[in-house]
Design a protein around this motif. Structure first.
Motif, PDB file in Angstrom:
ATOM      1  N   ARG A   1       0.668  -1.138  -0.218  1.00 22.58           N
ATOM      2  CA  ARG A   1       0.093  -0.115   0.222  1.00 22.58           C
ATOM      3  C   ARG A   1       0.949   1.155   0.161  1.00 22.58           C
ATOM      4  NH1 ARG A   1       0.447   2.690   4.697  1.00 22.58           N
ATOM      5  NH2 ARG A   1       0.688   1.559   6.690  1.00 22.58           N
ATOM      6  N   PRO A   2       0.323   2.334  -0.558  1.00 21.32           N
ATOM      7  CA  PRO A   2       1.106   3.838  -0.474  1.00 21.32           C
ATOM      8  C   PRO A   2       1.510   4.099   1.062  1.00 21.32           C
ATOM      9  CG  PRO A   2      -0.757   3.867  -2.022  1.00 21.32           C
ATOM     10  CD  PRO A   2      -1.016   2.382  -1.233  1.00 21.32           C
ATOM     11  N   GLY A   3       2.403   4.598   1.347  1.00 20.92           N
ATOM     12  CA  GLY A   3       2.728   5.144   2.601  1.00 20.92           C
ATOM     13  C   GLY A   3       2.584   6.740   2.547  1.00 20.92           C
ATOM     14  N   GLY A   4       2.763   7.208   3.721  1.00 21.42           N
ATOM     15  CA  GLY A   4       2.589   8.575   3.881  1.00 21.42           C
ATOM     16  C   GLY A   4       3.126   9.122   5.312  1.00 21.42           C
ATOM     17  N   PRO A   5       2.925  10.308   5.680  1.00 25.44           N
ATOM     18  CA  PRO A   5       3.590  10.722   6.869  1.00 25.44           C
ATOM     19  C   PRO A   5       3.416   9.980   8.399  1.00 25.44           C
ATOM     20  CG  PRO A   5       2.875  12.524   5.595  1.00 25.44           C
ATOM     21  CD  PRO A   5       2.380  11.478   5.057  1.00 25.44           C
ATOM     22  N   ALA A   6       2.232   9.402   8.406  1.00 23.48           N
ATOM     23  CA  ALA A   6       1.855   8.818   9.531  1.00 23.48           C
ATOM     24  C   ALA A   6       2.517   7.244   9.662  1.00 23.48           C
ATOM     25  CB  ALA A   6       0.316   8.550   9.442  1.00 23.48           C
ATOM     26  N   ASP A   7       3.327   7.045   8.269  1.00 26.83           N
ATOM     27  CA  ASP A   7       4.036   5.880   8.552  1.00 26.83           C
ATOM     28  C   ASP A   7       5.452   6.014   8.615  1.00 26.83           C
ATOM     29  OD1 ASP A   7       1.925   3.824   7.450  1.00 26.83           O
ATOM     30  OD2 ASP A   7       1.852   5.070   5.644  1.00 26.83           O
ATOM     31  N   VAL A   8       6.158   7.129   9.056  1.00 25.97           N
ATOM     32  CA  VAL A   8       7.306   7.427   9.416  1.00 25.97           C
ATOM     33  C   VAL A   8       7.932   6.419  10.285  1.00 25.97           C
ATOM     34  CG1 VAL A   8       9.061   9.126  10.118  1.00 25.97           C
ATOM     35  CG2 VAL A   8       7.497   9.511   8.025  1.00 25.97           C
ATOM     36  N   PRO A   9       6.960   6.472  11.787  1.00 25.83           N
ATOM     37  CA  PRO A   9       7.510   5.770  12.777  1.00 25.83           C
ATOM     38  C   PRO A   9       7.723   4.180  12.150  1.00 25.83           C
ATOM     39  CG  PRO A   9       5.932   7.096  13.584  1.00 25.83           C
ATOM     40  CD  PRO A   9       5.716   7.382  12.012  1.00 25.83           C
TER      41      PRO A   9
ATOM     42  N   THR B   1      17.198   7.704  16.423  1.00 26.52           N
ATOM     43  CA  THR B   1      17.719   8.512  17.358  1.00 26.52           C
ATOM     44  C   THR B   1      18.838   9.489  16.578  1.00 26.52           C
ATOM     45  OG1 THR B   1      19.583   7.201  17.699  1.00 26.52           O
ATOM     46  CG2 THR B   1      17.643   6.826  19.288  1.00 26.52           C
ATOM     47  N   ASP B   2      18.649   9.514  15.278  1.00 23.23           N
ATOM     48  CA  ASP B   2      19.563  10.237  14.442  1.00 23.23           C
ATOM     49  C   ASP B   2      18.800  11.297  13.934  1.00 23.23           C
ATOM     50  OD1 ASP B   2      21.034  11.117  12.441  1.00 23.23           O
ATOM     51  OD2 ASP B   2      22.064   9.353  11.772  1.00 23.23           O
ATOM     52  N   PRO B   3      19.234  12.759  14.037  1.00 26.55           N
ATOM     53  CA  PRO B   3      18.365  13.693  13.370  1.00 26.55           C
ATOM     54  C   PRO B   3      18.329  13.481  11.867  1.00 26.55           C
ATOM     55  CG  PRO B   3      19.597  14.362  15.249  1.00 26.55           C
ATOM     56  CD  PRO B   3      19.983  13.137  15.013  1.00 26.55           C
ATOM     57  N   ARG B   4      19.324  13.228  11.357  1.00 26.55           N
ATOM     58  CA  ARG B   4      19.681  13.199   9.873  1.00 26.55           C
ATOM     59  C   ARG B   4      18.680  12.174   9.317  1.00 26.55           C
ATOM     60  NH1 ARG B   4      21.796  10.433   5.905  1.00 26.55           N
ATOM     61  NH2 ARG B   4      22.681   9.050   7.394  1.00 26.55           N
ATOM     62  N   ARG B   5      18.558  11.130   9.874  1.00 22.96           N
ATOM     63  CA  ARG B   5      17.874   9.932   9.345  1.00 22.96           C
ATOM     64  C   ARG B   5      16.047  10.086   9.659  1.00 22.96           C
ATOM     65  NH1 ARG B   5      19.331   6.236   6.131  1.00 22.96           N
ATOM     66  NH2 ARG B   5      18.872   4.304   7.129  1.00 22.96           N
ATOM     67  N   ILE B   6      15.988  10.705  10.662  1.00 23.62           N
ATOM     68  CA  ILE B   6      14.619  11.037  10.958  1.00 23.62           C
ATOM     69  C   ILE B   6      14.288  12.067   9.929  1.00 23.62           C
ATOM     70  CG2 ILE B   6      13.003  12.374  12.629  1.00 23.62           C
ATOM     71  CD1 ILE B   6      15.022  11.177  15.011  1.00 23.62           C
ATOM     72  N   ALA B   7      14.906  13.218   9.551  1.00 22.61           N
ATOM     73  CA  ALA B   7      14.696  14.153   8.598  1.00 22.61           C
ATOM     74  C   ALA B   7      14.380  13.418   7.545  1.00 22.61           C
ATOM     75  CB  ALA B   7      15.634  15.106   8.510  1.00 22.61           C
ATOM     76  N   GLN B   8      15.243  12.382   6.928  1.00 22.35           N
ATOM     77  CA  GLN B   8      15.214  11.678   5.707  1.00 22.35           C
ATOM     78  C   GLN B   8      13.926  10.776   5.585  1.00 22.35           C
ATOM     79  OE1 GLN B   8      18.180   8.501   5.325  1.00 22.35           O
ATOM     80  NE2 GLN B   8      18.499   9.215   3.315  1.00 22.35           N
ATOM     81  N   ALA B   9      13.576  10.166   6.877  1.00 26.41           N
ATOM     82  CA  ALA B   9      12.337   9.333   6.631  1.00 26.41           C
ATOM     83  C   ALA B   9      11.387  10.248   6.745  1.00 26.41           C
ATOM     84  CB  ALA B   9      12.395   8.518   8.105  1.00 26.41           C
ATOM     85  N   ASP B  10      11.514  11.448   7.207  1.00 27.77           N
ATOM     86  CA  ASP B  10      10.224  12.488   7.303  1.00 27.77           C
ATOM     87  C   ASP B  10       9.847  12.788   5.703  1.00 27.77           C
ATOM     88  OD1 ASP B  10       9.339  12.440   9.771  1.00 27.77           O
ATOM     89  OD2 ASP B  10      10.591  14.405  10.302  1.00 27.77           O
ATOM     90  N   GLY B  11      10.940  12.978   5.089  1.00 27.21           N
ATOM     91  CA  GLY B  11      10.731  13.532   3.490  1.00 27.21           C
ATOM     92  C   GLY B  11      10.261  12.299   2.942  1.00 27.21           C
ATOM     93  N   TRP B  12      10.820  10.951   2.916  1.00 29.10           N
ATOM     94  CA  TRP B  12      10.234   9.859   2.345  1.00 29.10           C
ATOM     95  C   TRP B  12       8.782   9.780   2.506  1.00 29.10           C
ATOM     96  CZ3 TRP B  12      14.367   6.316   4.690  1.00 29.10           C
ATOM     97  CH2 TRP B  12      15.543   6.585   3.892  1.00 29.10           C
ATOM     98  N   GLY B  13       8.123  10.057   4.067  1.00 31.85           N
ATOM     99  CA  GLY B  13       6.838  10.066   4.007  1.00 31.85           C
ATOM    100  C   GLY B  13       5.881  11.050   3.431  1.00 31.85           C
ATOM    101  N   SER B  14       6.404  12.141   3.142  1.00 32.90           N
ATOM    102  CA  SER B  14       5.762  13.284   2.360  1.00 32.90           C
ATOM    103  C   SER B  14       6.017  13.211   1.077  1.00 32.90           C
ATOM    104  CB  SER B  14       5.962  14.618   3.056  1.00 32.90           C
ATOM    105  OG  SER B  14       7.497  15.035   3.232  1.00 32.90           O
TER     106      SER B  14
END
Length: 173
Positions: free
Chosen positions: A7-15, A44-57
């Motif tokens: 299924r397509p993912g989105g911002p809610a799927d970042v966690p 716990t890595d701000p760079r990876r969190i930002a990357q995942a946020d970008g993927w989610g959106s």
């Protein structure tokens, strides 16, 4: 796996994506392989969190799930800036990660087959991915078994970390 849903993912799927990355990193660390993703959790890595946020959106996130539980993630989009530009229109696999509890069940292959379907739907004739080429080269061989052909090797210099050996691979969907 007959009960696997894509299924397509989105911002809610970042966690869920960060959990998959954390679990895969822990699995690699337990085997003494810290070169691919390091030894610290992505969550716990701000760079990876930002990357995942970008993927989610970003519109290119897809999740594989079993019984509502995400067991794999795929991100497709444009090529990373550290690889040579494509010579033809392409779709680029930016992330592929699966739940190690389901290792060997074909989730990664199913997600890559979906990426190939998406490429065909977009009218492009090239699917590319890059991956970690260090340690024993097992990841490169896995992509070859999925129908990819290795092309360019490269090394990323990362401040504060050892150089990261990479392999670019291509597949025509």
């Amino acid at each position: 796996m007959d009960d696997l849903l894509l299924r397509p993912g989105g911002p809610a799927d970042v966690p869920a994506v960060l959990r998959l990355l954390d679990d895969a990193t822990a699995w690699l660390v337990a085997r003494g392989h810290t070169g691919q993703w390091g030894s610290e959790p992505a969550s716990t890595d701000p760079r990876r969190i930002a990357q995942a946020d970008g993927w989610g959106s970003g519109g290119g996130l897809w999740l594989a799930q079993v019984d509502e539980r995400p067991v794999g993630a795929l991100v497709v989009g444009t090529a990373n800036d550290y690889v040579p530009p494509a010579t033809e229109p392409e779709l680029y696999v930016n992330l592929l990660v699966t739940d190690r509890a389901y290792a060997g069940s074909g989730i990664g292959g199913r997600l890559l087959a979906h990426a190939a379907d998406l490429a065909r739907q977009c009218g492009v004739t090239l699917l590319r991915v890059d991956c970690y080429a260090g340690d024993d080269g097992a990841l490169v061989r896995w992509y070859e078994r999925q129908g990819f052909t290795p092309t360019d090797r490269f090394t990323l210099d990362r401040p504060g970390h050892p150089p990261w050996p990479g392999q670019l691979l291509t597949r025509h969907p």
